[in-house]
Design a protein around this motif. Structure first.
Motif, PDB file in Angstrom:
ATOM      1  N   GLY A  85       0.850  -1.187   0.000  1.00  0.00           N
ATOM      2  CA  GLY A  85       0.000   0.000   0.000  1.00  0.00           C
ATOM      3  C   GLY A  85       0.881   1.230   0.000  1.00  0.00           C
ATOM      4  O   GLY A  85       2.109   1.126   0.035  1.00  0.00           O
ATOM      5  N   ASP A  86       0.276   2.408  -0.034  1.00  0.00           N
ATOM      6  CA  ASP A  86       1.059   3.644  -0.074  1.00  0.00           C
ATOM      7  C   ASP A  86       2.025   3.764   1.093  1.00  0.00           C
ATOM      8  O   ASP A  86       3.121   4.295   0.942  1.00  0.00           O
ATOM      9  CB  ASP A  86       0.141   4.869  -0.091  1.00  0.00           C
ATOM     10  N   HIS A  87       1.622   3.306   2.266  1.00  0.00           N
ATOM     11  CA  HIS A  87       2.460   3.412   3.464  1.00  0.00           C
ATOM     12  C   HIS A  87       2.588   2.081   4.187  1.00  0.00           C
ATOM     13  O   HIS A  87       2.880   2.054   5.378  1.00  0.00           O
ATOM     14  CB  HIS A  87       1.875   4.469   4.411  1.00  0.00           C
ATOM     15  N   THR A  88       2.379   0.990   3.486  1.00  0.00           N
ATOM     16  CA  THR A  88       2.370  -0.323   4.128  1.00  0.00           C
ATOM     17  C   THR A  88       3.304  -1.289   3.412  1.00  0.00           C
ATOM     18  O   THR A  88       3.364  -1.314   2.186  1.00  0.00           O
ATOM     19  CB  THR A  88       0.946  -0.906   4.136  1.00  0.00           C
ATOM     20  N   VAL A  89       4.018  -2.077   4.200  1.00  0.00           N
ATOM     21  CA  VAL A  89       4.920  -3.108   3.700  1.00  0.00           C
ATOM     22  C   VAL A  89       4.534  -4.435   4.337  1.00  0.00           C
ATOM     23  O   VAL A  89       4.239  -4.493   5.538  1.00  0.00           O
ATOM     24  CB  VAL A  89       6.395  -2.753   4.049  1.00  0.00           C
ATOM     25  N   SER A  90       4.528  -5.499   3.544  1.00  0.00           N
ATOM     26  CA  SER A  90       4.388  -6.869   4.055  1.00  0.00           C
ATOM     27  C   SER A  90       5.780  -7.486   4.051  1.00  0.00           C
ATOM     28  O   SER A  90       6.501  -7.384   3.065  1.00  0.00           O
ATOM     29  CB  SER A  90       3.470  -7.696   3.159  1.00  0.00           C
ATOM     30  N   LEU A  91       6.138  -8.107   5.145  1.00  0.00           N
ATOM     31  CA  LEU A  91       7.471  -8.678   5.318  1.00  0.00           C
ATOM     32  C   LEU A  91       7.340 -10.089   5.868  1.00  0.00           C
ATOM     33  O   LEU A  91       6.578 -10.315   6.807  1.00  0.00           O
ATOM     34  CB  LEU A  91       8.276  -7.811   6.295  1.00  0.00           C
ATOM     35  N   ARG A  92       8.049 -11.035   5.284  1.00  0.00           N
ATOM     36  CA  ARG A  92       8.113 -12.392   5.827  1.00  0.00           C
ATOM     37  C   ARG A  92       9.571 -12.679   6.167  1.00  0.00           C
ATOM     38  O   ARG A  92      10.450 -12.566   5.315  1.00  0.00           O
ATOM     39  CB  ARG A  92       7.609 -13.429   4.838  1.00  0.00           C
ATOM     40  N   THR A  93       9.825 -13.049   7.425  1.00  0.00           N
ATOM     41  CA  THR A  93      11.179 -13.419   7.837  1.00  0.00           C
ATOM     42  C   THR A  93      11.213 -14.885   8.246  1.00  0.00           C
ATOM     43  O   THR A  93      10.197 -15.470   8.630  1.00  0.00           O
ATOM     44  CB  THR A  93      11.685 -12.557   9.012  1.00  0.00           C
ATOM     45  N   LEU A  94      12.401 -15.446   8.169  1.00  0.00           N
ATOM     46  CA  LEU A  94      12.675 -16.810   8.614  1.00  0.00           C
ATOM     47  C   LEU A  94      13.815 -16.742   9.621  1.00  0.00           C
ATOM     48  O   LEU A  94      14.716 -15.912   9.492  1.00  0.00           O
ATOM     49  CB  LEU A  94      13.113 -17.695   7.445  1.00  0.00           C
ATOM     50  N   ASN A  95      13.779 -17.608  10.638  1.00  0.00           N
ATOM     51  CA  ASN A  95      14.926 -17.737  11.521  1.00  0.00           C
ATOM     52  C   ASN A  95      15.024 -19.160  12.023  1.00  0.00           C
ATOM     53  O   ASN A  95      14.076 -19.943  11.928  1.00  0.00           O
ATOM     54  CB  ASN A  95      14.903 -16.709  12.663  1.00  0.00           C
ATOM     55  N   LEU A  96      16.197 -19.501  12.511  1.00  0.00           N
ATOM     56  CA  LEU A  96      16.476 -20.832  13.038  1.00  0.00           C
ATOM     57  C   LEU A  96      16.270 -20.799  14.547  1.00  0.00           C
ATOM     58  O   LEU A  96      16.692 -19.857  15.217  1.00  0.00           O
ATOM     59  CB  LEU A  96      17.917 -21.235  12.717  1.00  0.00           C
ATOM     60  N   ASN A  97      15.629 -21.830  15.085  1.00  0.00           N
ATOM     61  CA  ASN A  97      15.336 -21.896  16.515  1.00  0.00           C
ATOM     62  C   ASN A  97      16.198 -22.957  17.185  1.00  0.00           C
ATOM     63  O   ASN A  97      16.527 -23.984  16.580  1.00  0.00           O
ATOM     64  CB  ASN A  97      13.855 -22.228  16.730  1.00  0.00           C
ATOM     65  N   PHE A  98      16.523 -22.695  18.470  1.00  0.00           N
ATOM     66  CA  PHE A  98      17.392 -23.587  19.232  1.00  0.00           C
ATOM     67  C   PHE A  98      16.817 -23.802  20.618  1.00  0.00           C
ATOM     68  O   PHE A  98      16.381 -22.862  21.279  1.00  0.00           O
ATOM     69  CB  PHE A  98      18.805 -22.993  19.339  1.00  0.00           C
ATOM     70  N   ASP A  99      16.828 -25.055  21.064  1.00  0.00           N
ATOM     71  CA  ASP A  99      16.378 -25.425  22.399  1.00  0.00           C
ATOM     72  C   ASP A  99      17.605 -25.453  23.303  1.00  0.00           C
ATOM     73  O   ASP A  99      18.577 -26.162  23.032  1.00  0.00           O
ATOM     74  CB  ASP A  99      15.727 -26.811  22.340  1.00  0.00           C
ATOM     75  N   LEU A 100      17.554 -24.656  24.372  1.00  0.00           N
ATOM     76  CA  LEU A 100      18.693 -24.565  25.289  1.00  0.00           C
ATOM     77  C   LEU A 100      18.492 -25.370  26.569  1.00  0.00           C
ATOM     78  O   LEU A 100      19.278 -25.257  27.497  1.00  0.00           O
ATOM     79  CB  LEU A 100      18.954 -23.097  25.650  1.00  0.00           C
ATOM     80  N   THR A 101      17.462 -26.207  26.626  1.00  0.00           N
ATOM     81  CA  THR A 101      17.172 -26.924  27.871  1.00  0.00           C
ATOM     82  C   THR A 101      18.038 -28.164  28.067  1.00  0.00           C
ATOM     83  O   THR A 101      18.117 -28.680  29.174  1.00  0.00           O
ATOM     84  CB  THR A 101      15.683 -27.344  27.941  1.00  0.00           C
ATOM     85  N   GLY A 102      18.681 -28.633  27.013  1.00  0.00           N
ATOM     86  CA  GLY A 102      19.521 -29.827  27.129  1.00  0.00           C
ATOM     87  C   GLY A 102      20.954 -29.477  27.511  1.00  0.00           C
ATOM     88  O   GLY A 102      21.271 -28.333  27.854  1.00  0.00           O
ATOM     89  N   ALA A 103      21.819 -30.480  27.455  1.00  0.00           N
ATOM     90  CA  ALA A 103      23.228 -30.292  27.810  1.00  0.00           C
ATOM     91  C   ALA A 103      23.917 -29.322  26.853  1.00  0.00           C
ATOM     92  O   ALA A 103      24.847 -28.614  27.243  1.00  0.00           O
ATOM     93  CB  ALA A 103      23.943 -31.640  27.811  1.00  0.00           C
ATOM     94  N   ALA A 104      23.469 -29.291  25.590  1.00  0.00           N
ATOM     95  CA  ALA A 104      24.034 -28.380  24.591  1.00  0.00           C
ATOM     96  C   ALA A 104      22.881 -27.819  23.762  1.00  0.00           C
ATOM     97  O   ALA A 104      21.835 -28.454  23.622  1.00  0.00           O
ATOM     98  CB  ALA A 104      25.016 -29.138  23.703  1.00  0.00           C
TER      99      ALA A 104
END
Length: 168
Positions: A85-104
């Motif tokens: 739109g005149d003042h609107t942007v649609s953005l799609r991002t991707l990221n990698l997720n990590f579980d920190l509850t284990g030993a590593a």
């Protein structure tokens, strides 16, 4: 009257140039340049978003290594944007997720986050909202039929504004 080859070539050239000009209107036609680096400084966190003129984007969040949706930490976000739109942007991002509850730290999947950015008339600031989904490892996050392991929004952004970082 028969059309000459020169006339056909000239017509094709005008059509091609017209197509290039029309395509330029998508992301950065005159008066609609959304590209730049923007920062949102919130009480407990900050975010930096960079919108490139080619329609790609990058985002870094101050809390991505300590906290995230579903309890997962996550990488920088990379994505694509388009003018909506005149003042609107649609953005799609991707990221990698990590579980920190284990030993590593363990890779735990990919997030897809869809943003709507609403810019002020001068394009120097915007407000943002988002909806996100995290998908388990081995699941194609771009498959419309894929089932996420968690969903989230960016309600924490309500009332905050991203501001363009000016050049020195």
């Amino acid at each position: 009257m028969p059309i000459s080859r020169i006339h056909l070539a000239a017509t094709a050239l005008v059509a091609a140039i017209g197509g290039l000009v029309a395509n330029a209107g998508g992301a950065f036609a005159e008066g609609t340049d959304f590209s730049g680096t923007y920062v949102a400084s919130l009480p407990d966190r900050a975010e930096i978003m960079h919108l490139h003129r080619d329609g790609t984007a990058g985002m870094t969040l101050s809390d991505q290594v300590t906290f995230g949706a579903g309890g997962f930490t996550f990488s920088d976000s990379l994505g694509s944007w388009r003018r909506a739109g005149d003042h609107t942007v649609s953005l799609r991002t991707l990221n990698l997720n990590f579980d920190l509850t284990g030993a590593a730290p363990a890779f735990s999947g990919i997030a897809v986050v869809d943003y709507v950015l609403v810019f002020a008339p001068d394009k120097d600031m915007f407000t943002a909202s988002c909806q996100g989904k995290i998908f388990a490892t081995g699941v194609d996050p771009l498959d419309p039929g894929a089932t996420p392991i968690t969903e989230f929004d960016c309600a924490y952004l309500d009332g905050y504004t991203y501001h363009r970082s000016p050049a020195p």
